[in-house]
Design an enzyme around this catalytic site. Structure first.
Site, PDB file in Angstrom:
ATOM      1  N   HIS A  73      -9.781  19.565  24.523  1.00  0.00           N
ATOM      2  CA  HIS A  73      -9.003  19.819  23.202  1.00  0.00           C
ATOM      3  C   HIS A  73     -10.380  18.684  21.827  1.00  0.00           C
ATOM      4  O   HIS A  73     -10.338  18.840  20.516  1.00  0.00           O
ATOM      5  CB  HIS A  73      -8.064  19.118  22.457  1.00  0.00           C
ATOM      6  CG  HIS A  73      -6.761  20.378  22.937  1.00  0.00           C
ATOM      7  ND1 HIS A  73      -6.763  21.067  22.732  1.00  0.00           N
ATOM      8  CD2 HIS A  73      -5.776  19.637  24.177  1.00  0.00           C
ATOM      9  CE1 HIS A  73      -5.846  22.311  23.692  1.00  0.00           C
ATOM     10  NE2 HIS A  73      -5.067  21.176  24.629  1.00  0.00           N
ATOM     11  N   ASP A 119      -8.285  12.576  15.265  1.00  0.00           N
ATOM     12  CA  ASP A 119      -8.861  12.932  16.457  1.00  0.00           C
ATOM     13  C   ASP A 119      -9.759  11.963  16.356  1.00  0.00           C
ATOM     14  O   ASP A 119     -10.635  12.246  15.238  1.00  0.00           O
ATOM     15  CB  ASP A 119      -9.150  13.781  16.093  1.00  0.00           C
ATOM     16  CG  ASP A 119      -7.787  15.446  16.956  1.00  0.00           C
ATOM     17  OD1 ASP A 119      -6.785  14.526  17.153  1.00  0.00           O
ATOM     18  OD2 ASP A 119      -7.989  16.340  17.024  1.00  0.00           O
ATOM     19  N   ASN A 162      -9.878  11.571  23.227  1.00  0.00           N
ATOM     20  CA  ASN A 162      -9.203  12.505  21.651  1.00  0.00           C
ATOM     21  C   ASN A 162      -8.890  12.847  20.600  1.00  0.00           C
ATOM     22  O   ASN A 162      -9.258  12.512  19.695  1.00  0.00           O
ATOM     23  CB  ASN A 162      -8.513  13.946  22.770  1.00  0.00           C
ATOM     24  CG  ASN A 162      -8.129  15.121  21.716  1.00  0.00           C
ATOM     25  OD1 ASN A 162      -8.851  15.574  21.205  1.00  0.00           O
ATOM     26  ND2 ASN A 162      -7.555  14.795  20.871  1.00  0.00           N
ATOM     27  N   ASP A 202      -7.243  12.150  28.859  1.00  0.00           N
ATOM     28  CA  ASP A 202      -5.947  12.760  28.252  1.00  0.00           C
ATOM     29  C   ASP A 202      -7.324  13.920  27.618  1.00  0.00           C
ATOM     30  O   ASP A 202      -7.710  13.750  27.182  1.00  0.00           O
ATOM     31  CB  ASP A 202      -5.029  11.960  27.319  1.00  0.00           C
ATOM     32  CG  ASP A 202      -4.229  12.851  26.812  1.00  0.00           C
ATOM     33  OD1 ASP A 202      -3.308  13.572  27.367  1.00  0.00           O
ATOM     34  OD2 ASP A 202      -4.459  12.719  25.778  1.00  0.00           O
ATOM     35  N   GLU A 229      -8.222  16.480  32.017  1.00  0.00           N
ATOM     36  CA  GLU A 229      -6.649  17.666  31.387  1.00  0.00           C
ATOM     37  C   GLU A 229      -7.355  18.661  30.811  1.00  0.00           C
ATOM     38  O   GLU A 229      -7.965  18.119  29.704  1.00  0.00           O
ATOM     39  CB  GLU A 229      -5.903  17.301  30.917  1.00  0.00           C
ATOM     40  CG  GLU A 229      -4.655  17.604  30.551  1.00  0.00           C
ATOM     41  CD  GLU A 229      -3.663  17.284  29.366  1.00  0.00           C
ATOM     42  OE1 GLU A 229      -2.593  17.351  29.488  1.00  0.00           O
ATOM     43  OE2 GLU A 229      -4.408  16.576  28.541  1.00  0.00           O
TER      44      GLU A 229
END
Length: 554
Positions: free
Chosen positions: A248, A214, A148, A244, A288
């Site tokens: 997102h 990001d 991410n 991870d 996640e």
């Protein structure tokens, strides 16, 4: 040392005996209610029990106070000694290493270099040696991977600041006049878009802060780069990855208005997981996705496996209240699993009690070891691959701040006159006021009734019964209030799991469907001894916070 083939034959014989009733070991111990050797049938990276391990806090080999790869290697026999005929090891079959890359932070989630290891943890040769020693013991190793975001210190990000550099597309850069985005968007108390002072008017996304820029996964070049990263580490010998912040990567806060953020994320995760499987068909990847089950279910279509967030909270709340209503915990899980199956019939759930971002469960349960044992049963004996957070097996506690959740593993609390720990592998980089009363490994290993010894038993149960490590879950009401109960069923075995969530013993009448099942696990010898009523019904008494598991091979 007995070889595995001989031990498997011996264990198969003993299992057939206790399936008919209650077997005893040569030492006079009841196999279902004591810590005894078992043949672990779970194999490969996609089965068994994983141990989530923060390298910095686990074991120190060179005396600098910081955990390292050689420290892990030295302590592998604590985790799994590779010999099924022993009971000194915890018995896990896999390790998830929290970030191991060079980083500016203590936690490592802001990665500087995806092709190297943190020098505080040792060398690449040390890491490779650790992998070899894990393989000898049948331990799979997956590593934390942040796709991410990176740190601002990566060469990729430094180069991307130049609008004309090829790495520009690796990150989410916009200009102040780009009307597709809200330049003032905030998240978790800080701005999402951060101005590059060296190029005024240019902004990069950083959901987790301006030190974690990001990535832009719309970039084909970046996707190819990440595939090189995946292959590099699989070729080193790791068995997979924990991704991870998987939920997102296309977060709407950094995406253009109207973008199908979830759909694009799921497609990306399917692409990279499929690639990992093409390099190593036996690899295991887990994501996640810290969201409600309805969102997790969407992501599992691409990831194949993701963590069962909120399970730990449900368990803690149930035990603190001492009330499971009308088998509410099991009924809730069954609903979760049905939704996951709709998205991906081959899903692998990843249950856990707490992790490195959450307050430790033992603290929430007020340090009550019996409640902690019940909590372990409630997630360990559900579907999928459970993840034990290091120190959970000895009841380590924490506060609500992140550093307190990641403090040194407690091997021994004894210190020499020179201020050095007696256990030379004890890490000392941080202290914890929350673990003043926590009993260390050295003491719990000598106590047959300790939480540590219970974890050894429940992990051996999980990894030796196909119904438990490969089965599917369905809620089963046994008719006794506050006994949480469910069935686990694989192709060749069925198990009935019952957990008393109260502080008082409870009598349970076993449903007719499970008559003739043997006792696979009982909290103590008394609870493993059935009684038969005048009407022919089989009953068991389950002690406070006790666990009873019955099983039958088809």
């Amino acid at each position: 040392m007995m070889n595995r083939k001989a031990w498997l034959a011996l264990s198969a014989a003993s299992l057939s005996v206790f399936a008919a009733g209650c077997a005893s070991t040569g030492a006079g111990k009841n196999a279902s209610s004591s810590l005894v050797p078992v043949a672990r049938a779970a194999s490969g990276a996609n089965e068994g029990v994983y141990y989530s391990l923060f390298v910095r806090s686990f074991a120190d080999s060179d005396g600098d106070g910081i955990g390292d790869f050689n420290g892990i290697t030295a302590k592998l026999d604590y985790l799994n000694d590779g010999d099924d005929s022993t009971t000194g090891d915890l018995g896990i079959t896999g390790i998830w290493l929290l970030p191991i890359f060079p980083s500016q932070s203590y936690h490592g989630y802001d990665v500087d270099d995806y092709f190297d290891v943190n020098p505080q943890y040792g060398t690449m040769a040390d890491f490779e040696n650790m992998l070899r020693e894990c393989k000898k013991r049948g331990i799979s190793v997956i590593i934390d991977m942040t796709f991410n975001h990176s740190s601002t210190y990566t060469e990729w990000f430094k180069d991307s600041k130049n609008p004309d550099d090829p790495h520009r597309s690796y990150y989410r850069w916009i200009t102040a006049d780009d009307t597709r985005y809200n330049i003032n968007q905030t998240m978790w108390g800080h701005k999402v878009w951060n101005e590059d002072k060296s190029h005024p008017g240019n902004y990069y996304a950083g959901l987790f802060g301006n030190h974690m820029p990001d990535f832009n996964l719309d970039s084909p070049e970046l996707r190819d780069e990440f595939k090189r990263v995946v292959k590099f580490w699989l070729d080193k010998g790791v068995s997979g990855f924990r991704f991870d912040a998987a939920g997102h990567v296309y977060n709407s806060a950094k995406s253009p208005a109207g973008a199908n953020s979830t759909g694009k994320a799921v497609a990306w995760w399917k692409e990279i997981v499929d690639y990992a499987h093409s390099v190593n068909p036996g690899s295991y990847c887990v994501g996640e996705v810290w969201e409600p089950n309805s969102i997790r279910a969407q992501y599992i279509e691409g990831l194949g496996s993701d963590f069962h967030f909120d399970m730990g909270n449900r368990i803690v709340d149930t035990l603190k209240e001492g009330d499971d209503g009308n088998n509410a915990y099991a009924n809730g899980l069954e609903g979760d699993y049905k939704r996951l199956a709709q998205s991906n019939p081959d899903y692998i759930d990843a249950p856990f009690l707490s992790n490195h971002d959450q307050a430790r469960a033992a603290g929430l349960l007020r340090g009550n070891a019996e409640m902690c044992k019940a909590a372990a049963s409630m997630y360990m004996l559900a579907e999928g691959i459970p993840f034990v957070y290091y120190g959970e097996e000895i009841g380590m506690r924490s506060g609500t701040d992140d550093p307190s959740k990641r403090t040194p593993m407690l091997w021994n609390k004894t210190w020499e006159d020179n201020g050095k720990p007696v256990d030379k592998k004890q890490t000392t980089w941080a202290s914890s006021r929350y673990n003043a009363k926590t009993v260390p490994v050295s003491e719990q290993a000598r106590d047959p009734d300790s939480l540590l010894q219970f974890y050894k038993r429940i992990i051996r149960l999980k990894t030796s019964h196909p119904a438990l490590f490969a089965g599917r879950f369905s809620a089963v009401a046994v008719g006794t209030p506050n006994v949480s109960s469910w069935q686990m069923k694989s192709d060749n075995e069925t198990a009935l799991v019952m957990v008393n969530v109260t502080s008082s013993p409870l009598d349970v009448e076993i449903p007719e469907k499970y008559s003739g099942f043997g006792v696979a696990f009982a909290s103590d010898e008394r609870s493993g001894a059935p009684s038969v009523s005048a009407d022919g019904k089989t009953r068991f008494s389950i002690p406070a916070y006790g666990t009873l598991v019955l099983s039958k091979t088809e």
